[in-house]
Write a protein that holds these residues in place. Structure first.
Motif, mmCIF file in Angstrom:
data_model
loop_
_atom_site.group_PDB
_atom_site.id
_atom_site.type_symbol
_atom_site.label_atom_id
_atom_site.label_comp_id
_atom_site.label_asym_id
_atom_site.label_seq_id
_atom_site.Cartn_x
_atom_site.Cartn_y
_atom_site.Cartn_z
ATOM 1 N N ASP A 51 31.049 8.102 31.261
ATOM 2 C CA ASP A 51 30.028 9.396 31.025
ATOM 3 C C ASP A 51 29.071 7.834 30.380
ATOM 4 N N LEU A 52 29.280 7.218 29.479
ATOM 5 C CA LEU A 52 27.522 6.357 29.138
ATOM 6 C C LEU A 52 27.630 5.282 30.357
ATOM 7 N N GLN A 53 27.958 4.981 31.344
ATOM 8 C CA GLN A 53 27.634 3.800 32.233
ATOM 9 C C GLN A 53 27.069 4.836 33.101
ATOM 10 N N ASP A 54 27.176 6.621 33.490
ATOM 11 C CA ASP A 54 26.444 7.273 34.246
ATOM 12 C C ASP A 54 25.200 7.764 33.527
ATOM 13 N N LEU A 55 25.569 7.912 32.476
ATOM 14 C CA LEU A 55 24.211 8.770 31.653
ATOM 15 C C LEU A 55 23.611 7.291 31.776
ATOM 16 N N SER A 56 23.814 5.992 31.423
ATOM 17 C CA SER A 56 22.555 5.218 31.396
ATOM 18 C C SER A 56 21.917 4.365 32.325
ATOM 19 N N PHE A 57 23.047 4.788 32.868
ATOM 20 C CA PHE A 57 22.216 4.666 35.212
ATOM 21 C C PHE A 57 21.262 5.214 35.395
ATOM 22 N N LYS A 58 21.446 6.883 35.071
ATOM 23 C CA LYS A 58 20.275 7.638 35.131
ATOM 24 C C LYS A 58 19.421 7.469 34.667
ATOM 25 N N MET A 59 19.308 7.485 33.103
ATOM 26 C CA MET A 59 18.173 7.360 32.574
ATOM 27 C C MET A 59 17.782 6.386 32.928
ATOM 28 N N CYS A 60 17.725 4.954 33.454
ATOM 29 C CA CYS A 60 16.763 3.771 33.970
ATOM 30 C C CYS A 60 15.727 4.140 35.010
ATOM 31 N N HIS A 61 16.338 4.999 35.547
ATOM 32 C CA HIS A 61 15.460 5.876 36.232
ATOM 33 C C HIS A 61 14.443 6.834 36.846
ATOM 34 N N LEU A 62 14.430 7.022 34.906
ATOM 35 C CA LEU A 62 13.445 7.842 34.395
ATOM 36 C C LEU A 62 12.407 7.503 33.481
ATOM 37 N N TYR A 63 11.974 6.288 34.165
ATOM 38 C CA TYR A 63 10.766 4.965 33.465
ATOM 39 C C TYR A 63 9.981 5.492 34.200
ATOM 40 N N ALA A 64 8.656 6.359 32.376
ATOM 41 C CA ALA A 64 7.696 6.903 33.547
ATOM 42 C C ALA A 64 6.777 6.140 33.701
ATOM 43 N N ARG A 65 6.707 5.097 33.429
ATOM 44 C CA ARG A 65 5.189 4.140 35.096
ATOM 45 C C ARG A 65 5.490 3.492 35.836
ATOM 46 N N CYS A 66 6.460 4.055 36.373
ATOM 47 C CA CYS A 66 6.920 3.484 37.792
ATOM 48 C C CYS A 66 7.967 4.115 38.838
ATOM 49 N N THR A 67 8.042 3.906 40.083
ATOM 50 C CA THR A 67 8.709 4.738 40.544
ATOM 51 C C THR A 67 9.778 3.520 41.285
ATOM 52 N N ARG A 68 11.153 3.324 40.490
ATOM 53 C CA ARG A 68 11.372 2.143 40.242
ATOM 54 C C ARG A 68 12.637 3.135 39.255
ATOM 55 N N SER A 69 13.811 2.221 39.376
ATOM 56 C CA SER A 69 14.326 1.933 38.569
ATOM 57 C C SER A 69 14.875 0.804 37.312
ATOM 58 N N VAL A 70 14.612 0.806 36.500
ATOM 59 C CA VAL A 70 14.102 -0.071 35.262
ATOM 60 C C VAL A 70 15.573 -0.701 34.881
ATOM 61 N N SER A 71 15.803 -2.154 34.045
ATOM 62 C CA SER A 71 16.871 -2.874 34.276
ATOM 63 C C SER A 71 17.557 -2.502 32.393
ATOM 64 N N ILE A 72 16.744 -1.524 31.846
ATOM 65 C CA ILE A 72 17.002 -1.549 30.693
ATOM 66 C C ILE A 72 16.699 0.329 30.591
ATOM 67 N N VAL A 73 18.103 1.072 30.112
ATOM 68 C CA VAL A 73 17.187 2.330 29.576
ATOM 69 C C VAL A 73 16.115 2.105 28.689
ATOM 70 N N PRO A 74 15.541 3.889 29.547
ATOM 71 C CA PRO A 74 13.312 3.911 29.145
ATOM 72 C C PRO A 74 13.951 4.368 27.318
ATOM 73 N N PRO A 75 14.414 4.793 26.867
ATOM 74 C CA PRO A 75 14.500 4.530 25.111
ATOM 75 C C PRO A 75 13.522 3.093 24.537
ATOM 76 N N VAL A 76 14.802 2.404 24.668
ATOM 77 C CA VAL A 76 14.827 0.460 24.034
ATOM 78 C C VAL A 76 13.107 0.454 24.987
ATOM 79 N N TYR A 77 12.980 0.697 26.304
ATOM 80 C CA TYR A 77 11.903 0.076 26.477
ATOM 81 C C TYR A 77 10.651 0.039 25.937
#
Length: 854
Positions: free
Chosen positions: A776-802
């Motif tokens: 649950d937590l690994q899947d959620l964290s990985f999927k969220m990393c694709h929703l960082y609004a500034r780029c079309t890349r998955s990022v290294s850290i979950v967007p809320p922390v970014y």
């Protein structure tokens, strides 16, 4: 409560199963034989107090003198400060010894003798550590001390042979000049870590800046960018010497004119006068070489004459200032050498930073080879101290089971040519895609902070047209195709200029301005900071800063990236997860929080810390609102978390129409030693915030710590399992072998690195009311990393922390009392300011429901 008896945090609920199984190497080396002896812990106090490097020299002399006669011990190890560990018991509980340091090692000529008091403070039973590793004992102080003793054991010998800083040691064998008077040294970090049923040593390469050694004159030429000492004579300007003094103050130098005793001194500053003009008084018997029969009267003499008369040295540069090394001691520059191995602790300039990145960025294969070089240099097999303690270490990197999670489906607007896309190696592009929820841009203006000669109106209009094309292609509706263009002086009154532009923008279409596009002549922080302060806190309008150089030949890709930021700032949504991609447990209203505390740079005693909290405002985890507070400097917990949480809970309710049934809090910037305190205080604050809104309201809370500052690296075993840069693929999860023996933590490499070896993020679950599974937590964290609004890349850290990190950095600009250095970038602003929290202005309410911090 059974699972909590062994730990106050969450016990690992099992292992995840999602994804493709692979094997990876990690820079962890197994301790194949762990000591099973009793270790004796002693407190070692050296009087007078000296720095750790001198302490270590004292320890060597102490061991040479007393090892066989008074200690009756094998090979004790010492951390350079207070802690001494021995595999054998000394024949005393407390005793004081004397040690003399010969030669230059004694920093103070008047006190060549040191008192060493050694006192036994503890007996460490390593059986308890073995039980902990087998999940049969909770972490006790005895176990922490046992781990510390092993840490000191592996670091003792390298620290005696090399320059030691913290957990790393550095060697001049692999060094490279940085611009100016600095050089970067390669080092090796090592740390003992408890793991899954065993102890590991984490070994990584490290790098830090040192002062170049050699003649002081040569170093000064490099500081000033001059070629020869003749240039120095010709450029004898006070402004130069102010710069030099600032750079060399605190450096330790060796003086070379005395053949018998070569002494080191610390530079305190420069004389105001040249060597020829610097006059002092001395007795004539000193001129004769200390041999007068009776005290002679004092004479006045300049430094040039003194060195000619006493040492028969003709100074080559009599017109240069001297270095001050004591209250009444000045030395000619040309007789001084900078001592090797002195760390540079100030901020690097942009060119030095670029040089440092070039030196440290290594492909995964090169980094792995460099780490193996470090293992050979450490040579654990031949280390007498390890042998005495009965410890053996593997020379091979640990091979670990891992899984690669599948990338999620990313969804754009249904009218797009390609409405859904599956990322490849963590990236995709905007071609043929319209933003998921595109904003309407009606009232906007352009502010050009340059003259019309530097930025001709025809150039600016061409750029605006290209930007409008980018907005339209992405699905945004741009109502005003000819926004007003206002020119202004970048060195003038920015506040008045932006107010004027805001009024003209509103008048142009008779509506409240939504956006000011500011075109900047440089990358300096002061101008950028001023713009953000005025637009965020005074005008309440989003602003988008653009470098002037990008307007000369506007690239489609650049404009597309700017559009992503503009859409988010106007309340739009760029992309969401595809249908059925959202984890099932997220079907109940869920607030995802990200928290971070940003501290002032080391040495800054005036400015406060800034706490930021962001929270999701929709069921797609795509839109976030932020709140920020100024708090006491270097306080790690978020002091006002209850009020901040109340704000975000209210905003969530207003935008989603429901109370969150679950809160998932990703917390950045906490070290393991702070887990207990932060968990206790911050969970209390969140619970209090919920209770304040409604009696009995108690949503399920999951609290995770997010760590990026660690030295764990992963290397693919097969090239077919690597991305295009040789790194592990995005989605790689590690949750065995090198993780905690029984607590719930995992490593997730969610991005494809563009430079060097990618660093995974370490997620640590401290509290979980929802009883979520690792999947649950690994899947959620990985999927969220694709929703960082500034780029079309998955990022290294979950967007809320970014986002929390961005908010805290932006809030630094909201004080009028800051004075920024023009040589730093906006992301790493260096400022001199005040700790007065009242000078930090809050963001205008108009912006609080959009992502103004993008």
């Amino acid at each position: 409560m059974a699972s909590y008896q062994i730990t106050e945090f969450v016990k690992r609920p099992g292992l995840g199963t999602k994804g493709l199984s692979v094997q990876v190497r990690s820079n962890h080396f197994e301790i194949t034989k762990l000591p099973n002896i009793t270790v004796y812990h002693y407190d070692m106090t050296v009087t007078p107090q000296v720095p750790p490097p001198v302490n270590r020299k004292i320890f060597v002399e102490f061991m040479n003198r007393y090892r066989n006669s008074d200690l009756e011990s094998g090979s004790p190890v010492y951390d350079g400060r207070k802690n001494l560990f021995s595999p054998k018991k000394f024949p005393f509980d407390s005793r004081t010894f004397e040690v003399s340091l010969l030669g230059d090692a004694a920093p103070n000529r008047q006190v060549p003798t040191f008192q060493i008091k050694i006192r036994r403070v503890a007996t460490i039973d390593l059986d308890e550590l073995h039980a902990f590793l087998q999940a049969k004992s909770r972490l006790t102080n005895n176990i922490l001390t046992a781990i510390m003793s092993l840490d000191v054991l592996i670091r003792h010998q390298p620290a005696m042979l090399h320059v030691s800083l913290g957990r790393a040691f550095y060697t001049a064998a692999a060094k490279k000049p940085l611009s100016g008077h600095l050089e970067v040294w390669r080092g090796y970090y090592q740390s003992v870590r408890p793991a899954f049923g065993k102890m590991m040593i984490n070994i990584d390469i490290s790098a830090t800046a040192f002062y170049q050694s050699g003649p002081l004159i040569d170093i000064i030429l490099k500081i000033l960018g001059l070629r020869t000492a003749d240039d120095l004579r010709r450029s004898n300007m006070p402004a130069y010497w102010t710069k030099v003094e600032r750079q060399i103050k605190g450096i330790r130098i060796l003086v070379e004119h005395r053949q018998k005793t070569k002494r080191t001194f610390k530079i305190l500053g420069l004389t105001k006068t040249s060597a020829r003009e610097t006059v002092f008084k001395l007795s004539t018997d000193r001129m004769r070489g200390q041999g007068g029969e009776a005290a002679e009267p004092e004479v006045e003499m300049d430094i040039v004459s003194y060195f000619k008369n006493v040492y028969n040295i003709n100074l080559l540069y009599p017109t240069l200032p001297c270095v001050r090394v004591g209250k009444n001691i000045a030395l000619p520059m040309e007789l001084c050498r900078v001592v090797e191995g002195q760390r540079y602790q100030k901020k690097l300039d942009e060119r030095q930073t670029a040089d440092m990145i070039a030196f440290t960025s290594q492909t995964p294969s090169l980094r792995a080879n460099a780490i193996r070089d470090g293992v050979r240099l450490l040579n654990y097999q031949q280390n007498e101290h390890l042998q005495d303690f009965g410890m053996k270490v593997s020379n091979e990197m640990a091979i670990i089971k891992a899984r690669v999670l599948p990338p999620p489906l990313i969804a754009y607007h249904p009218t797009s040519q390609e409405p859904r896309v599956v990322p490849r190696d963590g990236a995709w592009n905007l071609k043929g895609k319209r933003l998921s929820m595109a904003a309407t841009l009606g009232s906007w203006g352009i502010v050009v902070l340059a003259s019309e000669r530097e930025a001709p109106q025809v150039q600016i209009k061409a750029f605006v047209r290209e930007l409008i094309v980018g907005c339209t292609d992405a699905g945004m509706n741009v109502l005003n195709k000819t926004p007003p263009i206002v020119y202004g002086n970048p060195h003038g009154n920015i506040e008045e200029l932006l107010k004027s532009a805001w009024i003209q923008t509103g008048n142009a279409v008779k509506s409240q301005p939504q956006l000011l596009v500011c075109i900047l002549p440089n990358t300096g922080t002061p101008l950028y900071a001023d713009i953000k302060r005025v637009t965020d806190t005074l005008l309440g309008v989003s602003s988008q800063c653009i470098q002037l150089r990008h307007t000369r030949d506007p690239k489609k890709q650049y404009c597309a990236n700017v559009v992503l930021k503009i859409n988010a700032k106007l309340g739009g949504v760029n992309a969401v997860l595809g249908r059925d991609m959202m984890p099932a447990f997220m079907s109940a209203p869920t607030l995802v929080l990200g928290g971070d505390v940003s501290h002032p740079p080391p040495g800054d005693t005036t400015r406060p810390s800034i706490a930021a909290l962001v929270g999701s405002m929709d069921d797609k985890m795509a839109r976030f609102a932020a709140t920020v507070r100024v708090q006491t400097a270097r306080t790690e917990t978020i002091a006002d978390l209850a009020d901040m949480t109340v704000e975000l809970l209210k905003t969530f309710y207003q935008t989603c129409g429901a109370k969150p049934e679950r809160i998932i809090f990703y917390r950045d910037g906490i070290s393991e030693g702070q887990f207990t305190e932060v968990l206790k205080l911050e969970v209390q604050a969140i619970r209090a915030a919920c209770a304040r809104l409604e009696t009995g309201y108690k949503p399920l809370l999951t609290f995770l710590v997010v760590q990026k500052r660690h030295h764990t690296r992963f290397f693919p075993m097969k090239s077919s399992e690597a991305d295009g840069h040789g790194n592990c693929k995005p989605g790689t999860v590690i949750e065995t072998a090198i993780v905690h023996p029984f607590e719930f933590d995992f490593y997730l490499q969610s991005h494809a690195g563009l430079l060097g070896t990618s660093r995974s993020t370490h997620y640590y679950v401290l509290l979980d009311d929802s009883k979520l599974s690792p999947d649950d937590l690994q899947d959620l964290s990985f999927k969220m990393c694709h929703l960082y609004a500034r780029c079309t890349r998955s990022v290294s850290i979950v967007p809320p922390v970014y986002y929390a990190h961005l908010v805290a950095a932006r809030a630094r600009f909201h004080s009028k009392g800051e004075v920024y250095s023009d040589t730093t970038s906006a992301d790493s602003a260096e400022a001199a300011g005040t700790g007065d929290a009242s000078l930090y202005k809050t963001v205008r309410p108009e912006l609080m429901k959009v992502m103004w911090f993008m």
